[in-house]
Design a protein around this motif. Sequence first.
Motif, PDB file in Angstrom:
ATOM      1  N   HIS A 148       1.082  -1.174  -0.030  1.00 36.13           N
ATOM      2  CA  HIS A 148      -0.058   0.137  -0.017  1.00 36.13           C
ATOM      3  C   HIS A 148       0.908   1.059  -0.020  1.00 36.13           C
ATOM      4  O   HIS A 148       1.823   1.369   0.742  1.00 36.13           O
ATOM      5  N   ALA A 149       0.389   2.177  -0.930  1.00 34.74           N
ATOM      6  CA  ALA A 149       1.274   3.444  -0.859  1.00 34.74           C
ATOM      7  C   ALA A 149       0.910   4.405   0.058  1.00 34.74           C
ATOM      8  O   ALA A 149      -0.457   4.545   0.431  1.00 34.74           O
ATOM      9  N   GLY A 150       1.627   4.940   1.096  1.00 34.87           N
ATOM     10  CA  GLY A 150       1.379   5.979   1.953  1.00 34.87           C
ATOM     11  C   GLY A 150       1.981   7.252   1.769  1.00 34.87           C
ATOM     12  O   GLY A 150       1.585   7.682   0.526  1.00 34.87           O
ATOM     13  N   VAL A 151       2.509   7.950   2.543  1.00 35.72           N
ATOM     14  CA  VAL A 151       2.961   9.369   2.234  1.00 35.72           C
ATOM     15  C   VAL A 151       4.481   9.243   2.077  1.00 35.72           C
ATOM     16  O   VAL A 151       5.055   8.654   2.870  1.00 35.72           O
ATOM     17  N   SER A 152       4.884   9.909   1.020  1.00 37.38           N
ATOM     18  CA  SER A 152       6.316   9.948   0.708  1.00 37.38           C
ATOM     19  C   SER A 152       7.004   8.563   0.781  1.00 37.38           C
ATOM     20  O   SER A 152       6.479   7.573   0.072  1.00 37.38           O
ATOM     21  N   TYR A 153       7.951   8.396   1.576  1.00 32.80           N
ATOM     22  CA  TYR A 153       8.756   7.134   1.737  1.00 32.80           C
ATOM     23  C   TYR A 153       8.214   6.122   2.353  1.00 32.80           C
ATOM     24  O   TYR A 153       8.534   4.963   2.771  1.00 32.80           O
ATOM     25  N   ARG A 154       7.107   6.321   3.169  1.00 30.64           N
ATOM     26  CA  ARG A 154       6.490   5.732   4.385  1.00 30.64           C
ATOM     27  C   ARG A 154       5.194   4.930   3.761  1.00 30.64           C
ATOM     28  O   ARG A 154       4.115   5.219   3.686  1.00 30.64           O
ATOM     29  N   ASN A 155       5.504   3.666   3.141  1.00 30.22           N
ATOM     30  CA  ASN A 155       4.599   2.684   2.656  1.00 30.22           C
ATOM     31  C   ASN A 155       4.395   1.643   3.543  1.00 30.22           C
ATOM     32  O   ASN A 155       5.235   1.436   4.413  1.00 30.22           O
ATOM     33  N   LEU A 156       3.468   0.706   3.339  1.00 25.81           N
ATOM     34  CA  LEU A 156       3.235  -0.407   4.027  1.00 25.81           C
ATOM     35  C   LEU A 156       2.871  -1.586   3.270  1.00 25.81           C
ATOM     36  O   LEU A 156       2.272  -1.696   2.106  1.00 25.81           O
ATOM     37  N   LEU A 157       3.433  -2.834   3.784  1.00 27.12           N
ATOM     38  CA  LEU A 157       3.077  -4.141   3.436  1.00 27.12           C
ATOM     39  C   LEU A 157       2.377  -4.795   4.318  1.00 27.12           C
ATOM     40  O   LEU A 157       2.299  -4.753   5.528  1.00 27.12           O
ATOM     41  N   VAL A 158       1.117  -5.403   3.870  1.00 24.98           N
ATOM     42  CA  VAL A 158       0.318  -6.079   4.824  1.00 24.98           C
ATOM     43  C   VAL A 158       0.438  -7.457   4.101  1.00 24.98           C
ATOM     44  O   VAL A 158       0.264  -7.970   3.180  1.00 24.98           O
ATOM     45  N   TYR A 159       0.408  -8.381   5.328  1.00 26.66           N
ATOM     46  CA  TYR A 159       0.482  -9.915   5.192  1.00 26.66           C
ATOM     47  C   TYR A 159      -0.663 -10.458   5.464  1.00 26.66           C
ATOM     48  O   TYR A 159      -1.192 -10.430   6.680  1.00 26.66           O
ATOM     49  N   ARG A 160      -1.551 -10.909   4.540  1.00 27.31           N
ATOM     50  CA  ARG A 160      -2.727 -11.431   5.044  1.00 27.31           C
ATOM     51  C   ARG A 160      -2.652 -12.909   5.159  1.00 27.31           C
ATOM     52  O   ARG A 160      -2.464 -13.683   4.427  1.00 27.31           O
ATOM     53  N   GLY A 161      -2.751 -13.270   6.292  1.00 29.80           N
ATOM     54  CA  GLY A 161      -2.604 -14.694   6.772  1.00 29.80           C
ATOM     55  C   GLY A 161      -3.777 -15.600   6.800  1.00 29.80           C
ATOM     56  O   GLY A 161      -4.945 -15.138   6.825  1.00 29.80           O
ATOM     57  N   SER A 162      -3.695 -16.841   6.926  1.00 25.47           N
ATOM     58  CA  SER A 162      -4.717 -17.719   7.363  1.00 25.47           C
ATOM     59  C   SER A 162      -4.038 -18.913   8.053  1.00 25.47           C
ATOM     60  O   SER A 162      -3.748 -20.049   7.613  1.00 25.47           O
ATOM     61  N   GLY A 163      -3.870 -18.659   9.424  1.00 22.35           N
ATOM     62  CA  GLY A 163      -3.182 -19.445  10.294  1.00 22.35           C
ATOM     63  C   GLY A 163      -2.276 -18.587  10.951  1.00 22.35           C
ATOM     64  O   GLY A 163      -2.076 -17.441  10.974  1.00 22.35           O
ATOM     65  N   PRO A 164      -1.343 -19.320  11.463  1.00 21.88           N
ATOM     66  CA  PRO A 164      -0.306 -18.622  12.360  1.00 21.88           C
ATOM     67  C   PRO A 164       0.752 -17.879  11.638  1.00 21.88           C
ATOM     68  O   PRO A 164       1.081 -16.939  12.279  1.00 21.88           O
ATOM     69  N   GLY A 165       1.094 -18.129  10.385  1.00 19.96           N
ATOM     70  CA  GLY A 165       1.847 -17.353   9.584  1.00 19.96           C
ATOM     71  C   GLY A 165       3.368 -17.367   9.644  1.00 19.96           C
ATOM     72  O   GLY A 165       3.507 -18.016  10.870  1.00 19.96           O
ATOM     73  N   PRO A 166       4.002 -16.864   8.991  1.00 20.12           N
ATOM     74  CA  PRO A 166       5.509 -16.919   9.215  1.00 20.12           C
ATOM     75  C   PRO A 166       6.307 -16.122  10.364  1.00 20.12           C
ATOM     76  O   PRO A 166       7.405 -16.535  10.609  1.00 20.12           O
ATOM     77  N   PHE A 167       5.614 -15.016  10.678  1.00 24.18           N
ATOM     78  CA  PHE A 167       5.988 -14.183  11.830  1.00 24.18           C
ATOM     79  C   PHE A 167       5.952 -14.434  13.122  1.00 24.18           C
ATOM     80  O   PHE A 167       5.136 -15.119  13.644  1.00 24.18           O
ATOM     81  N   SER A 168       6.674 -14.019  14.115  1.00 24.97           N
ATOM     82  CA  SER A 168       6.428 -13.903  15.311  1.00 24.97           C
ATOM     83  C   SER A 168       7.002 -12.950  16.194  1.00 24.97           C
ATOM     84  O   SER A 168       7.630 -12.170  15.546  1.00 24.97           O
ATOM     85  N   ASP A 169       6.912 -12.927  17.643  1.00 20.25           N
ATOM     86  CA  ASP A 169       7.497 -11.985  18.281  1.00 20.25           C
ATOM     87  C   ASP A 169       9.133 -11.821  18.268  1.00 20.25           C
ATOM     88  O   ASP A 169       9.693 -10.749  18.641  1.00 20.25           O
ATOM     89  N   GLN A 170       9.314 -13.059  17.707  1.00 22.35           N
ATOM     90  CA  GLN A 170      10.888 -13.180  17.652  1.00 22.35           C
ATOM     91  C   GLN A 170      11.510 -12.701  16.697  1.00 22.35           C
ATOM     92  O   GLN A 170      12.733 -12.641  16.178  1.00 22.35           O
ATOM     93  N   THR A 171      10.550 -12.239  15.365  1.00 21.32           N
ATOM     94  CA  THR A 171      11.282 -11.663  14.291  1.00 21.32           C
ATOM     95  C   THR A 171      11.673 -10.286  14.360  1.00 21.32           C
ATOM     96  O   THR A 171      11.180  -9.413  15.075  1.00 21.32           O
ATOM     97  N   LYS A 172      13.035  -9.942  14.227  1.00 23.89           N
ATOM     98  CA  LYS A 172      13.770  -8.918  14.353  1.00 23.89           C
ATOM     99  C   LYS A 172      13.938  -8.108  13.185  1.00 23.89           C
ATOM    100  O   LYS A 172      14.550  -8.664  12.294  1.00 23.89           O
ATOM    101  N   THR A 173      13.585  -6.943  13.047  1.00 18.15           N
ATOM    102  CA  THR A 173      13.895  -5.897  12.053  1.00 18.15           C
ATOM    103  C   THR A 173      14.433  -4.490  12.528  1.00 18.15           C
ATOM    104  O   THR A 173      14.327  -4.342  13.614  1.00 18.15           O
ATOM    105  N   GLN A 174      15.223  -3.893  11.539  1.00 21.31           N
ATOM    106  CA  GLN A 174      15.755  -2.727  11.674  1.00 21.31           C
ATOM    107  C   GLN A 174      15.253  -1.548  11.268  1.00 21.31           C
ATOM    108  O   GLN A 174      14.988  -1.283  10.120  1.00 21.31           O
ATOM    109  N   PRO A 175      14.953  -0.505  12.001  1.00 24.89           N
ATOM    110  CA  PRO A 175      14.469   0.796  11.487  1.00 24.89           C
ATOM    111  C   PRO A 175      15.482   1.403  10.539  1.00 24.89           C
ATOM    112  O   PRO A 175      16.695   1.598  11.246  1.00 24.89           O
ATOM    113  N   PRO A 176      15.368   1.885   9.457  1.00 21.90           N
ATOM    114  CA  PRO A 176      16.335   2.459   8.618  1.00 21.90           C
ATOM    115  C   PRO A 176      16.871   3.591   9.129  1.00 21.90           C
ATOM    116  O   PRO A 176      18.172   3.837   8.613  1.00 21.90           O
TER     117      PRO A 176
END
Length: 408
Positions: A148-176
């Motif tokens: 989804h396009a947002g404002v300027s460089y701030r856009n969004l990816l939505v993962y629509r799951g059906s079940g537990p999905g690939p991510f968890s609280d242990q998924t670690k990412t870095q603010p650029p």
Amino acid sequence: MKYAIVIPDGCADEPQASLAGKTPLQAAHKPNMDRIAQMGIVGWSNNVPASLTPASDVATLSLFGYDPLEVYTGRAPLEAAAMGIALGADDWAIRCNLVTVEDEQMRDFTAGHISNADGKALLESIQQSLGGTAQVVDASAPGRLEFHAGVSYRNLLVYRGSGPGPFSDQTKTQPPHDIPDRPIADHLPRGPGSALLQKLMQESRSILRDHPVNLARQKRGEAPATQIWLWGQGRAPHLRPFAQVYGKRGAIISAVDLVRGVGVLLGWTRIDVAGATGYLDTDYAAKGRAGVATLQTHDLVCVHVEASDEASHEGRADAKVKALEEIDRHIIGPLLTALPSHGEWRILVSPDHRTPLRTRAHAHGAVPFALAGTGISSKGQCSYDEVVAAESDVGCEKGHELMRRFLG
Ligand SMILES: [Zn+2]
């Protein structure tokens, strides 16, 4: 009682050699902030618990009176709320920056503050190539990817799951924005689901490399968006409405999806202001006028300004001082004039978090606040700044407790 909150994002800082040893708050000519300090109380609060990353999401929740340790699920779900994107129980929102990576280093987390039109066109190409079914969990429960396009460089990816999905609280990412000019290889996603995130980031490079939008940007001497950067993932948070918790009807004025999203999730009215950009060129006076007008219809209005934070990310002390002066003159001044006409009133000025010019990144630690108005007596402090706050005997180790004190 009418309440106003003004947030100069990231304004708390350190003494600067370029400002003759003063902090930007000390160097700025800000008679209205200082008047609030003199009429009322300057203190400090800690809006970011040690276990959480310092950023506007966590810090804004605290500032609005909610304990982030209880309610925070990630940055992107808050932005999804602001963009009007509903999240189901198995869905994840993931922040999708357009960034400029050069020599494998994070050169610009904003891709040259890319315009909305350019960003939207690039996101559409990414959606065409990378959107749709993501075969990452197993064939029986694939998720779907929506960019989804947002404002300027701030856009969004939505993962629509059906079940537990690939991510968890242990998924670690870095603010650029916290790795300026640093090698990206040290900061790629880790943990559950990171293979998918890394793959999308990698594949975005070839989609964007010779994209007409990027070619045109380079021709104009602007930074190209070389890839997407995925981070800030989370599921939908559950927040009790502000009116229920605190008994006041609130409104939020901000150009930043994240901050608006927090307000929207609390049940505040979102007030959009033409000319509010989330950058140094924002129309401060328009935001001030909107703040004053909103006092007519709401118990509490919050005006958030991103410019001071952006100045820090760019390492520009002079621009940070100027942003603070504009906020003082065009937003706090008019609010201070208008509030007393409503009878009882209070005003609070506080940044969400610290953004030191030295590191150009968000930081943990106490921030100064100033509050004044009906029923608050002066403590005889002369100025709103970091030094006066640090010497104050009024402090909130848990930043979310300040709201109750402010509302009285
Ligand atoms: Zn920032």
